[in-house]
Design a protein around this motif. Structure first.
Motif, PDB file in Angstrom:
ATOM      1  N   LEU A   1       0.749  -1.157  -0.013  1.00 27.05           N
ATOM      2  CA  LEU A   1       0.055  -0.056  -0.066  1.00 27.05           C
ATOM      3  C   LEU A   1       0.912   1.360  -0.149  1.00 27.05           C
ATOM      4  O   LEU A   1       0.223   2.380   0.361  1.00 27.05           O
ATOM      5  CB  LEU A   1      -1.168   0.083   1.182  1.00 27.05           C
ATOM      6  CG  LEU A   1      -1.837  -1.239   1.352  1.00 27.05           C
ATOM      7  CD1 LEU A   1      -2.900  -1.005   2.649  1.00 27.05           C
ATOM      8  CD2 LEU A   1      -2.953  -1.199   0.100  1.00 27.05           C
TER       9      LEU A   1
ATOM     10  N   ILE B   1      -7.356   3.790   1.634  1.00 25.43           N
ATOM     11  CA  ILE B   1      -6.764   2.786   2.580  1.00 25.43           C
ATOM     12  C   ILE B   1      -7.942   2.783   3.725  1.00 25.43           C
ATOM     13  O   ILE B   1      -8.410   1.899   4.183  1.00 25.43           O
ATOM     14  CB  ILE B   1      -5.464   2.968   3.271  1.00 25.43           C
ATOM     15  CG1 ILE B   1      -4.287   2.934   2.216  1.00 25.43           C
ATOM     16  CG2 ILE B   1      -5.150   2.057   4.324  1.00 25.43           C
ATOM     17  CD1 ILE B   1      -2.934   3.264   2.650  1.00 25.43           C
TER      18      ILE B   1
ATOM     19  N   ALA C   1      -2.913   3.554  10.093  1.00 28.44           N
ATOM     20  CA  ALA C   1      -3.497   4.419   9.187  1.00 28.44           C
ATOM     21  C   ALA C   1      -4.636   5.294   9.849  1.00 28.44           C
ATOM     22  O   ALA C   1      -5.016   6.453   8.996  1.00 28.44           O
ATOM     23  CB  ALA C   1      -4.806   3.538   8.321  1.00 28.44           C
TER      24      ALA C   1
END
Length: 292
Positions: A56, A64, A145
């Motif tokens: 990613l 995400i 994240a």
């Protein structure tokens, strides 16, 4: 309807949202700040994302987060697959193992589980002499994240059979108990569950609670008063009980700052919680003075 995280909060300074004008809540022994200040916004580090999910590395963070939102049921199923008897609720900070080997249970639903990657050994930075750490399984990408100030994690290539070997990562934050509320929110983004974990709230208010509902309530003096009155009465006008409620809200705030958790919906919910508890404290003081 609940919403996933936006890529960046709209101006992260404080705004009034129709706040009631009042002095800091006080009694003979309680002095509380009028607001809980928001820190300057910081985005999560791409290095933190690539450390736990190299595939990613060039993917936009907003994408995400949306993907994590859609995959939350699989991750929650993965957490539920851990045999509870092999996940200690706490362990001594001085004797943390490098790994926990946890047997897996058969999925209880038709959802294919996504298994956690680490166990956080969470201890209090405010109580360095506290002997135990809470043991909290997590998916590293969920935290990476959403938490800009999280120490960088690395996801090991651990094959999954009937047992999951999870690295144990020590982490020190102001309130381990408040972190359990934040961990749940980072998976399900349920604003109602955040509020009800802090203090009593009417079930009618929590039903179908949304971010727009939070903002609308912050702009409504009567609505804020009713929620504060409910909490005051649910606490039997007991200042000690209400002080414990304010401590839970403040603990949540301190953890959010320490982790760099900049979700606008969560911060607005924290603002609402603080307004409610300040109002309840003020009502309790007035009722005491009036002999009610």
């Amino acid at each position: 309807m609940l919403h996933p995280m936006s890529a960046q909060p709209i101006p992260f300074g404080r705004s009034s949202h129709g706040r009631r004008d009042s002095q800091p809540s006080s009694s003979s022994t309680v002095q509380l700040p009028r607001t809980l200040a928001r820190p300057e916004f910081v985005e999560v580090s791409p290095a933190s994302i690539s450390a736990v999910a190299p595939e990613l590395v060039n993917v936009p963070i907003d994408y995400i987060r949306r993907r994590l939102w859609s995959e939350a049921p699989q991750m929650m199923a993965g957490l539920s697959s851990l045999a509870p008897s092999h996940v200690p609720s706490s362990l001594p900070r001085s004797h943390l193992p490098p790994l926990l080997s946890i047997p897996l249970r058969a999925p209880s639903s038709g959802i294919t589980p996504t298994y956690p990657t680490h166990v956080l050994a969470v201890s209090s930075s405010k109580s360095p002499h506290e002997s135990n750490a809470l043991m909290i399984p997590v998916h590293s990408l969920v935290l990476a994240a959403q938490c800009a100030r999280l120490p960088q994690l690395h996801t090991p290539n651990t094959p999954v059979s009937h047992t999951l070997n999870l690295p144990v990562i020590p982490m020190s934050i102001p309130s381990p108990r408040a972190f359990t509320i934040l961990r749940s929110f980072m998976y399900d983004h349920r604003l109602d569950r955040v509020l009800e974990a802090l203090f009593p709230v009417p079930s009618s208010f929590l039903a179908n609670l949304s971010h727009s509902g939070i903002r609308a309530t912050m702009s409504s003096g009567p609505a804020l008063h009713q929620l504060s009155l409910y909490l005051c009465e649910a606490s039997s006008q007991n200042l000690q009980t209400l002080t414990a409620c304010t401590a839970r809200v403040k603990d949540l705030w301190q953890d959010m700052v320490a982790l760099g958790l900049f979700d606008t919906e969560l911060w607005d919910t924290l603002d609402l919680a603080w307004e409610i508890v300040l109002g309840a404290m003020n009502l309790a003081v007035v009722m005491r003075q009036n002999g009610q």
